[in-house]
Design an enzyme around this catalytic site. Structure first.
Site, mmCIF file in Angstrom:
data_model
loop_
_atom_site.group_PDB
_atom_site.id
_atom_site.type_symbol
_atom_site.label_atom_id
_atom_site.label_comp_id
_atom_site.label_asym_id
_atom_site.label_seq_id
_atom_site.Cartn_x
_atom_site.Cartn_y
_atom_site.Cartn_z
ATOM 1 N N GLU A 494 0.685 -1.125 0.007
ATOM 2 C CA GLU A 494 -0.100 -0.143 0.174
ATOM 3 C C GLU A 494 0.833 1.251 0.092
ATOM 4 O O GLU A 494 1.739 1.219 0.820
ATOM 5 C CB GLU A 494 -0.913 -0.180 1.297
ATOM 6 C CG GLU A 494 -1.930 -1.064 1.118
ATOM 7 C CD GLU A 494 -2.452 -1.792 2.614
ATOM 8 O OE1 GLU A 494 -1.955 -0.944 3.746
ATOM 9 O OE2 GLU A 494 -2.650 -2.815 2.760
ATOM 10 N N GLU A 525 -3.790 -7.008 3.196
ATOM 11 C CA GLU A 525 -2.588 -7.639 3.551
ATOM 12 C C GLU A 525 -2.428 -9.189 3.551
ATOM 13 O O GLU A 525 -1.496 -9.533 2.825
ATOM 14 C CB GLU A 525 -2.228 -7.413 5.185
ATOM 15 C CG GLU A 525 -2.056 -5.810 5.288
ATOM 16 C CD GLU A 525 -3.340 -5.022 5.230
ATOM 17 O OE1 GLU A 525 -4.583 -5.334 5.145
ATOM 18 O OE2 GLU A 525 -3.197 -3.651 5.135
ATOM 19 N N GLN A 547 2.148 -2.362 5.462
ATOM 20 C CA GLN A 547 2.389 -0.893 5.752
ATOM 21 C C GLN A 547 2.654 -0.543 7.205
ATOM 22 O O GLN A 547 3.620 0.164 7.478
ATOM 23 C CB GLN A 547 1.101 0.071 5.425
ATOM 24 C CG GLN A 547 1.501 1.468 5.325
ATOM 25 C CD GLN A 547 0.413 2.182 4.630
ATOM 26 O OE1 GLN A 547 -0.874 2.449 5.182
ATOM 27 N NE2 GLN A 547 0.695 2.760 3.399
ATOM 28 N N ASP A 550 1.156 -3.254 12.931
ATOM 29 C CA ASP A 550 -0.129 -3.745 13.537
ATOM 30 C C ASP A 550 -0.980 -4.449 12.507
ATOM 31 O O ASP A 550 -1.963 -4.935 13.108
ATOM 32 C CB ASP A 550 -0.773 -2.257 13.970
ATOM 33 C CG ASP A 550 0.192 -1.887 14.999
ATOM 34 O OD1 ASP A 550 -0.180 -1.788 16.430
ATOM 35 O OD2 ASP A 550 0.999 -0.909 14.541
ATOM 36 N N TYR A 551 -0.801 -4.039 11.437
ATOM 37 C CA TYR A 551 -1.583 -4.718 10.487
ATOM 38 C C TYR A 551 -1.425 -5.990 9.745
ATOM 39 O O TYR A 551 -1.967 -6.578 9.093
ATOM 40 C CB TYR A 551 -2.173 -3.763 9.146
ATOM 41 C CG TYR A 551 -2.617 -2.347 9.647
ATOM 42 C CD1 TYR A 551 -3.401 -2.398 10.575
ATOM 43 C CD2 TYR A 551 -2.023 -1.025 9.551
ATOM 44 C CE1 TYR A 551 -3.938 -1.261 11.286
ATOM 45 C CE2 TYR A 551 -2.218 0.099 9.995
ATOM 46 C CZ TYR A 551 -3.479 0.046 10.920
ATOM 47 O OH TYR A 551 -3.622 1.125 11.728
ATOM 48 N N HIS A 592 -0.682 2.090 15.720
ATOM 49 C CA HIS A 592 0.306 2.515 14.947
ATOM 50 C C HIS A 592 1.645 2.178 15.896
ATOM 51 O O HIS A 592 2.512 2.954 15.574
ATOM 52 C CB HIS A 592 0.615 3.863 14.390
ATOM 53 C CG HIS A 592 -0.666 3.923 13.229
ATOM 54 N ND1 HIS A 592 -2.082 4.193 13.578
ATOM 55 C CD2 HIS A 592 -0.696 3.803 11.908
ATOM 56 C CE1 HIS A 592 -2.912 4.217 12.462
ATOM 57 N NE2 HIS A 592 -1.989 4.246 11.437
#
Ligand SMILES: Cc1ncc(C[n+]2csc(CCOP(=O)(O)OP(=O)(O)O)c2C)c(N)n1
Ligand SMILES: [Mg+2]
Length: 804
Positions: A494, A525, A547, A550-551, A592
């Site tokens: 991304e 993701e 990115q 956390d994701y 984040h």
């Protein structure tokens, strides 16, 4: 159906031979399923999930499947594997029994339950075979729709090979990107998010993917009305159909028992995908499950009499047989003869597979019994007891290795004659030593390109070089060098393309290397990782960017189930040296600033996890990884992109060794072990502690998996006799793992004079803002005080209590 091939007309005789050959494959496969179920029900095999009821469409798919193509499918595809010549009945049964030898069960040497298919992409030494000269299947996994993300990457590889020039390694993987990636999935599994995510992404990317849905209306016992809107997957995917104005899919719907229609549908689908790189969906409906879902239940429990009767009538092999008779390919008598012949053949194959599986174990059983007789004869007090165990062992007709070890290990406990004890303990250790690798080998690559083969190369600097370059520029210039050095390398994620990632670590790279090699992708993701796995399986060197750390949670399932298990589940016969790039630890707010390292390292054993403290170390890891054949996750420090570092002169060349810690400061009082963003705080606290006379040794772990392969941390503790592990995961997260490694694997406890401790973040997610960070994550003051308190315990008069 009868068509031109290589300018020669197919005669009716040729056609007949081909159809009869297909019929034979279908019947053979069906016999395997029927007999397989019996083997489970009589206890010779543990679990069975078979491809009965799905045979005929798989014949059609196999006909259009060419060398170089890849399958990514699920457990119903045994007929397809037989049709492409990659599964024999004998191998089918070897897999069912769990034969731990790849020569017998080439699918996984007994590691996976039957029905999980693979072809071998690698030579013995881990190098690539020529995949364009063979038919390929990526290795199946059990989680429903788990085959989807990698399918996207397998298809995308063709697009890259067709459109990116200068890939020197191309010849072994592609002929002008003509290869199709063929997906298969059950109707119910299309309910999974991974299915829809992949379908959308393939439509966007326009890749040569042919997706078959085997629709038997059920997912185990749950009917389509609970699974799919309108009970019809191709109906609801209609919006994906391409037209004159917009790219999209070709969508076909075909009955699963109609051999002729299936063959022509697959031919049309393959032509579109192969030539135009357009994805295709084939919804194959009206399929059945003659024996129900698996050996764990019977479908009579949830299908009514009408449905069961319909399934009998529309059994695809029955329908194929009726069609063959109707068009005079064979008479009922001829077909009955073929059926009988194949039944015998499969029975014979089953027997051979069983004998090859069981005979060596029976041999082991005999050897152990002979040894136990000898031990019993020598025993003074325990003859009867040993004899009882011997008769127990001899009564076992189909012994398991476990059963032998259980008895041998129990007897070892009470043998009183020293010589006997030596003999039996030797037998046990030897047996475990030989057997254990059959279940535990190949978690990682053991080729000469594994991560341990990387030699450290230091960054070189100009004389008097100052730290005056932003960290993100170090990464950018290093990626630039890598993209030039390795034309097979590409990065996607991304905001990766146009703006060169959210922190500009790829600034200008898309302009220089093009949209295919430096690519923006959708917010998805799991399939970003899938793109990476699939392309890595086909010889490219993808870097998949997530990115924010956390994701990674969206992707962790596929990393854990697919990428991390790949070498293991294929016993080293496939590899996907994917690099996953992400950034994390400290920035802002709950989503984040995460550092869930304990969760990650526990979920992805099989993938290396690297946690560089700055961008030079990170760049050194990328440089190192591209020389290896292993997958890794690299976590850059989110708060490090604007920090200044010295400019290396040898971009693309310097290498951070993997699995090796670095001592950042020597000291004599206590060893502080940390990694990532927290290190800067640890270093700061160490300076402040030194002002009070507390001399800390500071060690950067750098690499959580693998962990400190040279055992340098224990050497430090031998000197300081004290240990504090600091990180910003939850308490008992990665710090617990680090402590386990140091105390248990490195035996550091023998050097400790103080209780070994950890300092982690709070158990909750990190709160927003500077104060949120200060009260959520360990601060330099927290570190200072933790160390000080440990020293206070050692010497209260020198280091009096800070707080009264
Ligand atoms: C993520 C996940 N959830 C549940 C299961 C258990 N499970 C295995 S097969 C299956 C049904 C799949 O049905 P379908 O996709 O229609 O394939 P079919 O078996 O009918 O060919 C389920 C629920 C699983 N393997 N993975
Ligand atoms: Mg189904």
């Amino acid at each position: 159906m009868i068509k031109e091939k290589n300018n020669t007309t197919l005669t009716f005789e040729d056609f007949k031979t081909e159809v009869l050959n297909d019929y034979r494959i279908a019947v053979t496969s069906r016999e395997c399923s029927l007999l397989g179920r019996k083997e489970v029900l009589t206890g010779k095999a543990k679990f069975g999930i078979f491809g009965d009821g799905k045979e005929v469409p798989q014949l059609a798919m196999a006909k259009s499947f060419q060398n170089g193509d890849f399958r990514s499918g699920y457990y119903r595809d045994q007929t397809f594997m037989m049709a492409i010549g990659e599964l024999t009945p004998k191998q089918f049964f070897a897999g069912l029994y769990g034969h731990t030898d790849l020569n017998f069960d080439p699918m996984s040497a007994g590691r996976q339950m039957g029905g999980h298919f693979v072809t071998h992409s690698l030579n013995k030494d881990g190098s690539w075979k020529d995949l364009t000269k063979q038919k390929n299947s990526s290795a199946d996994i059990s989680p429903t729709a788990g085959q989807m993300p990698r399918l996207l990457g397998l298809a995308q590889a063709s697009k890259i090979y067709r459109n990116v020039d200068g890939i020197k390694t191309k010849d072994k993987f592609s002929v002008n990107g003509n290869e199709i990636a063929w997906g298969t999935i059950g109707n119910a599994s299309t309910s999974e998010g991974l299915f829809f995510e992949t379908i959308n992404a393939a439509g966007v990317l326009q890749v040569p993917m042919v997706m078959s849905v085997w629709d038997d209306e059920y997912g185990i016992s749950v009917h389509a009305k609970y699974q799919t809107t309108k009970e019809n997957i191709s109906e609801i995917l209609k919006g994906y159909q391409r037209d004159e104005d917009a790219n999209g899919y070709e969508i076909f719907r075909v009955k699963g028992w109609d051999y002729a229609e299936l063959v022509s549908t697959y031919e049309r689908a393959a032509a579109v995908a192969r030539e135009q790189h357009v994805p295709v969906l084939i919804h194959v409906n009206e399929l059945t499950q003659p024996q129900g879902h698996s050996t764990s239940g019977s479908h009579e429990r949830y299908k009514n009499a009408d449905r069961l009767a319909w399934e009998r009538d529309f059994d695809c092999i029955r329908q194929m047989r009726l069609w063959m008779i109707a068009i005079n390919i064979a008479s009922p008598e001829e077909l009955a003869e073929i059926d009988a012949e194949l039944k015998k053949e499969v029975l014979e194959a089953k027997k051979e597979a069983w004998n090859s599986f069981i005979n060596p174990i029976i041999e082991d059983q005999k050897n152990l019994m002979a040894l136990l007789e000898q031990i019993s004869a020598a025993s003074i007090n325990h003859k009867d007891k040993i004899q009882k165990y011997i008769s127990e062992l001899s009564a076992i007709k189909s012994p398991l290795k476990k059963e032998m070890l259980v008895i041998a290990r129990k007897i070892l406990r009470f043998i009183e004659i020293p010589n006997s004890k030596v003999l039996l303990s030797d037998w046990i250790t030897n047996y475990i030593e030989i057997t254990q690798p059959r279940f535990s080998s190949n978690l990682h690559s053991d080729s000469d390109k594994n991560v341990f083969s990387v030699e450290k190369v230091l960054p070189e600097y100009a004389d008097n070089a100052k730290a005056d370059l932003d960290g993100r520029m170090i990464l950018r210039d290093n990626f630039d060098a890598l993209f030039t050095k390795y034309p097979e390398t590409l990065i996607f994620g991304e905001d990766v393309g146009n703006i060169g990632d959210v922190n500009q670590g790829l600034e200008g790279m898309q302009e220089k290397y093009g949209e295919l090699r430096v690519a923006d992708v959708g917010i998805r993701e799991a399939t970003i990782i899938g793109q990476g796995i699939g392309m890595a399986l086909r010889g490219l060197r993808p870097i998949a960017e997530i990115q924010y750390l956390d994701y990674l949670l969206y992707a962790i399932q596929i990393m854990s189930d697919d990428l991390a298990t790949l070498q293991y589940r294929t016993v080293g016969k496939q590899k996907a040296p994917l690099i996953i790039r992400t950034r994390g630890h400290r920035l802002e707010g709950i989503w984040h600033s995460g550092s869930p390292m304990g969760m990650i390292i526990n979920a992805v054993r099989g993938i290396h996890v690297l946690v560089p403290r700055n961008m030079t170390q990170a760049a050194g890891f990328y440089n190192a990884l591209l020389e290896t054949d292993e997958p890794a996750l690299v976590i850059e420090c989110l708060n490090g992109y604007r920090l200044k570092e010295k400019t290396p002169l040898n971009f693309g060349e310097f290498k951070t060794p993997i699995g090796v810690v670095e001592t950042l400061k020597e000291g004599s009082d206590i060893t502080l072990v940390s990694y990532g963003s927290t290190l800067r705080l640890v270093e700061q606290a160490a300076i402040e502690l030194l002002e009070l006379g507390i001399d800390c040794e500071v060690i950067d772990i750098q690499s959580l998996l693998p962990f400190d392969i040279n055992k340098d941390i224990v050497k430090s503790i031998a000197k300081t006799n004290r240990l504090l592990v600091i990180d910003e995961d939850v308490p008992g997260g990665a710090s617990a793992y680090i402590l386990q490694q140091i105390l248990e694997e490195q035996n550091a406890y023998i050097h400790l004079d103080s209780k070994p401790q950890t300092l982690a973040a709070k158990a909750h997610r990190p709160a927003y803002g500077t104060d949120g960070d200060y009260f959520s994550k360990p601060s330099a003051e927290d570190i200072f005080e933790k160390v000080y308190t440990m020293m206070n315990e050692v010497n209260p008069s020198k280091y009096p209590n800070l707080y009264q």
